[in-house]
Design a protein around this motif. Structure first.
Motif, short mmCIF file in Angstrom:
data_model
loop_
_atom_site.label_atom_id
_atom_site.label_comp_id
_atom_site.label_asym_id
_atom_site.label_seq_id
_atom_site.Cartn_x
_atom_site.Cartn_y
_atom_site.Cartn_z
N LYS H 100 -2.88 11.47 -9.37
CA LYS H 100 -3.18 11.24 -7.96
C LYS H 100 -4.03 9.98 -7.80
N VAL H 101 -3.62 9.15 -6.87
CA VAL H 101 -4.38 7.96 -6.55
C VAL H 101 -4.81 8.04 -5.09
N VAL H 103 -6.48 6.04 -1.93
CA VAL H 103 -6.75 4.69 -1.46
C VAL H 103 -7.60 4.81 -0.20
N CYS H 118 -0.87 1.37 -2.09
CA CYS H 118 -0.17 2.65 -2.05
C CYS H 118 1.27 2.53 -2.56
N ALA H 121 1.40 2.09 -6.40
CA ALA H 121 1.09 3.30 -7.16
C ALA H 121 2.22 4.34 -7.02
N ARG H 122 2.77 4.38 -5.83
CA ARG H 122 3.86 5.32 -5.57
C ARG H 122 5.10 4.98 -6.40
N GLU H 127 1.11 10.29 -7.06
CA GLU H 127 0.94 10.82 -5.71
C GLU H 127 -0.18 10.01 -5.06
N THR H 128 0.04 9.50 -3.83
CA THR H 128 -0.99 8.66 -3.21
C THR H 128 -1.46 9.26 -1.90
N LEU H 130 -3.88 8.09 1.48
CA LEU H 130 -4.50 6.96 2.14
C LEU H 130 -5.53 7.45 3.17
N ALA H 152 -9.07 12.95 -7.09
CA ALA H 152 -8.15 11.89 -7.54
C ALA H 152 -8.40 11.50 -8.99
N GLY H 219 -3.18 -1.19 -7.15
CA GLY H 219 -2.23 -0.09 -7.25
C GLY H 219 -1.68 0.04 -8.66
N GLY H 223 -2.29 3.11 -10.97
CA GLY H 223 -1.08 3.81 -11.41
C GLY H 223 -1.07 4.05 -12.91
#
Lengths: 232, 232, 232, 232, 232, 232, 232, 232
Positions: H100-101, H103, H118, H121-122, H127-128, H130, H152, H219, H223
């Motif tokens: 999980k990221v 932002v 986003c 990373a996606r 999984e992002t 925001l 995260a 990202g 990632g």
């Protein structure tokens, strides 16, 4: 210990909740603190049975602290090149080794910063490998070490002058590269600015940067990444 | 033509002795001069049967100049990417090919500067080879071209962003490397400053630097070095 | 010796293939290395019968190194103004003299950098001529030396303050001019930045620039150019 | 008119005492003022029978002002290259010519700034001579003009790029040299910063500097110096 | 003495024609020259019966030079605050006093630079008046001295910190103002950069600027302006 | 005492009217003044029965001044951390306490600047509260002190490194925040520039900034604001 | 409304507790927000019967917003020079006038920034006085307005170029001076940097600084200071 | 596909081995490449059944590319705010979601950079989440989101102006924080420099920095860190 507790040492407010919030206790930044203050903080950590790390500890402060803690029930590790000092209280629970951090330095003058990075990552429980003097002017020196780099969970690259090494390393590895510019160089180096700008503008996508000479920070971020691998 | 003669064109004072003093006639810098002024200078060169080079000639000026000189007894070469224009008067004595200059660019955006360098060295009589898109993030691209580079009398390296390529090239060749920072990049690139500082601080001993985006200057200095090999 | 061999001296990785790849062996940068490390490197070169050059050798290191090598079968040359030291092992094959490098300095304070350039070019086999204190404020001083400059294969111009001298020299010669800004000056000189920017923006087409105070690099690039003339 | 009188024009407070305190009336800086405001100020000067100078007047404002004042009892001079406009009211007492100001420009692109300097000095009553395109790369161009320069009471030198020309001129004349850096150039010129630093660090003792592109200021200071010679 | 004669002192090339070309002989810049070299130059001037000025002479060099010349037929003046030294040989023709230069300093810390300006203008034959500690924070201090300033042929304003004083002085006088930024201040002063930029951007038209801490240059330019008044 | 009176102490011109014009007498800036000069100024204040404050008084000057004034009818307060010294003459009328100033420092190294701010505000009659070591990395340290901050008339925030603390404080209080960047930090801190820029760009609307390390100025401005509350 | 409430408008999180915590509701910064988003925020304020201020509203956005709110029960004030827009909902409780803020601008080009400061202070309930075109080059313009300045609770000084005006004003008043550098100027002004550095280095103790062109911030801080006087 | 294979597209040399060496294929940087070149590269990726990501794709290029690929067997995703474009060829193997990221952006103007992070990373399989408009001036906005951040694997913080947000976030989380300065702001922001310096000097140990506006790089690094968690 609650996550927003403060230990009041007079002119220092220890962030006692840091470990719970951030995973690791506060690291003591030795510059601008006198030896007595550092000792006071270390003692407070020792009482909590916490393995403490102090950075930017010059020779005089190190000697003072080694004297203060030598007769007591602690182990003191001082790395004079890294200017770090660790105080491991008896009975302190050691962290499980987890993850691998490779530290690459471009030249012999970058050694203190590289060592600081190593000590920090090691304190956090990472296995660390140091590859010295692998600057781009002699490219085969780096190529010979690629297998080690490609096996790491995070690579720290320490370089002064033009700061080109992280870009080159970045092109060979699949993990994050933490770049540390150093103030090594002369002339239009401007105290590390040239290396800093070079690293920020790296064409390699996997390179993030920390402050000039910030070996500690690079070690810390790499240590956190290495943590992620613990269950592998 | 005496070596300190001046040709007075009103607002321009042509340095007619340059060829004798410096080996090559003045190159016309097109920026900040209007098309009429450039035409006036070119005509003056043509009268002397001199092969003239003009740089920083944008599309409008190029069209104007091509029209001015198309019906006459000259050959006009315009390289729109390099923004150069050459005027070769009939009966002008061509230079003997001499020496090899290799031009390496880091990315596709560096092409205009690399082309300007090529055109300049070519005008001076050097054989030129252009190797494009060989930046350090994909290291094998450069390694594949090493034989070409190692055969050159001078290597020009054109790079933006962190400007790391000249250091890497410098570690593989035995001739001078002329590094050209470009303003390609964004953010902390600061209009080419990052690449410029990187190249000035190069750890490779054989790297000299010219101004940001100064493809012409790099081509000129490399062309002079290539001249040295004419009697080999 | 293969062109990508490395000699591992612990904290130093000697690039043993440099001579084959780049024409000359590695030059030892003395700053940030202790005297013992430098001695270790020099010894390694001596064993290969290689004529070694070390730069940025201060008085203390020079004394140490002269003591270490005085009883042995080597010749040690120390130039205290240039802060260079050469170690010529007995039986080492001397390079054939080839090419001429002229070094011009603007003022008496620029002497250390000019000397470092001379020593480097000389080590590479070039004949070197040093013209001192020829700054633009007294223009006849330079004009008196033009014949010497016009006879050189490469001219190095060393200047601090406004760094105007390379542009002026560039207007009189037909070979490449390697400009070295120095940190000489005060006020808005900003440690050599004024001279550096001046030289990068030179209106003379034949001027390339190296780092501030980088006498070694200028000598090295000029030495490579002088090499080109060997078969004339 | 008392020396601290103010003429209130709403958003502009005219310093009516300037002429008495400083020898010359206020010069109108046209940038950031709309044409109506400028006309209002000019009219106020005209009523005082004062010969007014406005700078940084672009083509649109000039056309507007010429229309406003064309039917009236004034003479309007517009120099489109210098971007200056003078309004000489009928019956205005002309200044006696006094002193000589020489203006030297390095390249054709420096012409607007050089023209602004000329117009200003001329408005102040100085005889002005403009020498164009005399940059250091073609040194004989300057040498040919030395007698003119050596006859001036003040020399203004206008140059972009490396800004070396004032130092060279300074070495040949016995009067003050007012140096004007221009924003002409590219790359590491940084909008005139390179030329500015070069001129501030000039090794010639008789060089003072004004702001980048400040032709007006150079003309004004030179004009004041020329005033000193009126009784010769 | 011909106007392009050179006196060769080994590492120094004296510009013997300077006096004829520029009106005054070379001034010796003491920084970066050892005391022996300075003595050698002074002796050469003394042989020509020339009244010599040396700047940036620290206490040690001053003592050495006073010893060297005390037994001989010269007068030595050393101003320790200005760090200047004058050597007046017996029989040397003194310049006729001519013109007035006022020197204003903003604060007590600016005194060394202001004194250097005074000594230089005085050596050139100007009458000098020094007004100290007249910074803008206490405005009445300046107003009290206006008559003296308004009587001068040139005003030198020496200020550190924000460098506002030249603009204020410029609004009250009709002669050129030579502004000298000093490195006095702290924090965002950046070694005099703040004052330098302030002065370059002065809204007063009669202000020209010299390098940071360049009291000598300001004195020299003001001295040249004062020369213009000699026949009044 | 008239509001534009000057007390002439030779190289110092005391602005005797400051108190009347600006509400408080001149504060003596100790840097760049020798101890004798400072004593002379202090004595002049004492004669006027004025409570004097001097800043940037190092240990040596403090000792000298304490000796000078110890036998006399004054009270001397020296704060060695703040480097301030106050001289309160017998019979001097003390200011009425008025208003509250809270001073927050980010780290222990910021203490000297924070103390200087406290001493200044205290001298002006404000009640001061010092909150130390409340940087953003341990956010609960600040939150614990919010009631104190929200009760103040002005808050001074002293921080080095990234200078983020004023923005955070600004989001919690309804009074002006005076931010003081300090030169504490390393690497890309550039002597406090990073903190300075951070504070100038603060997204909090109630933050104004003073010079790097300018504890005195922050204390002075905050003290003036606190004055406003006197009649509440 | 609780002091940490958030109003979620999708891409905007309105800080609904700001008024309670900081005394005034959030001010809408218009740059980088599209007109629809601004309208959405304004409507949310109107629903709370809050008098809203938006800054950096260009002509197009202003027209859009005036259209959106013209038919409704609000009053819209748009100041095109200040680029501000106020939306006063019917039934909104007006603030009591309290305190005086004087705004001084150095030149006519500084007007937009000065107007933004005025509008902000006025929105906060302060009485505001605007004094235009009072730069230091015509000193009598400022002196004529001293009584007004000396009567204010806070003075805002807006100046570009060298930024000297705050220092001069600071020497005449007993309240805090909030200095706003503007990007007005050219050449070595560097987008307002010269004025910014000048103001930060002001020798006047009562000067604090906000960001370049930050009229809003200056108005806000001055408005907070003016608040302090409400009970007088 | 071998790890050092190159696909030669004429002016572009595709690094076909990148995926094997670095874990992910080359990402196409759209700036400075024309739409045809980008299409050519995308087609080459599609032939390899590789899910391609292109950044800095403006509206015109996006339209062109959507047209080129719309009739074919691909899916094209264009995010106009992020200026990214993804081309997913039919039959391309999708990456497994991993890690999980989070932002976080400080203000609405930072949205484009946050979106680019986003999207990147996606594309890498993370999984992002925001979180927008959470700047420090309204502190409760961030506090409300802490649980999301603390969950995260890596947090990206995007902020302009003073760049304080990463330090604040860093104090609450136990994972690495990747800070992205944006060029959002005005005045002394200097195109993002203020935020960049602030983030580099962050007092939080877990903050690493990428170039100004470099959403892609942040990202990408985040990632890679998220990848580490795949086997948990």
């Amino acid at each position: 210990m609650h996550n927003d507790e403060i230990i009041d040492l007079g002119n220092v407010q220890l962030d006692a909740g840091r470990k719970e919030r951030c995973g690791f206790p506060e690291v003591i930044y030795g510059e601008g603190k006198d030896a007595e203050t550092i000792a006071k903080i270390l003692r407070s950590f020792a009482e909590e049975k916490t393995d403490a790390l102090a950075t930017r500890i010059d020779a005089d402060k190190a000697e003072y602290l080694q004297n203060v803690f030598k007769t007591s029930e602690h182990t003191v590790f001082h790395n004079p090149l890294a200017r770090t000092l660790r105080l491991i209280p008896q009975g302190c629970k050691q962290r499980q080794p987890q993850g691998k951090v490779a530290v690459v330095s471009a030249g012999t003058s970058d050694a203190p910063v590289a060592e600081e990075a190593c000590e920090t990552a090691r304190w956090m429980g990472a296995e660390t490998i140091l590859i010295q003097d692998a600057g781009v002017a002699g490219p085969q020196r780096l190529l010979a070490k690629l297998p080690v780099l490609q096996d790491a969970d995070a690579v720290i690259v320490v370089a002064g002058m033009e700061g080109a090494l992280p870009s080159v390393v970045g092109g060979y590895v699949s993990c994050p590269v933490i770049a540390v510019p150093t103030s090594v160089g002369y002339g239009a180096n401007f105290g590390g600015l040239a290396a800093l700008l070079g690293m920020l503008n790296s064409c390699a996508a996997n390179v993030a940067v920390v402050n000039i000479d910030a070996g500690f920070k690079a070690g810390y971020v790499a240590g956190l990444i290495a943590q992620k691998t613990k269950n592998e």
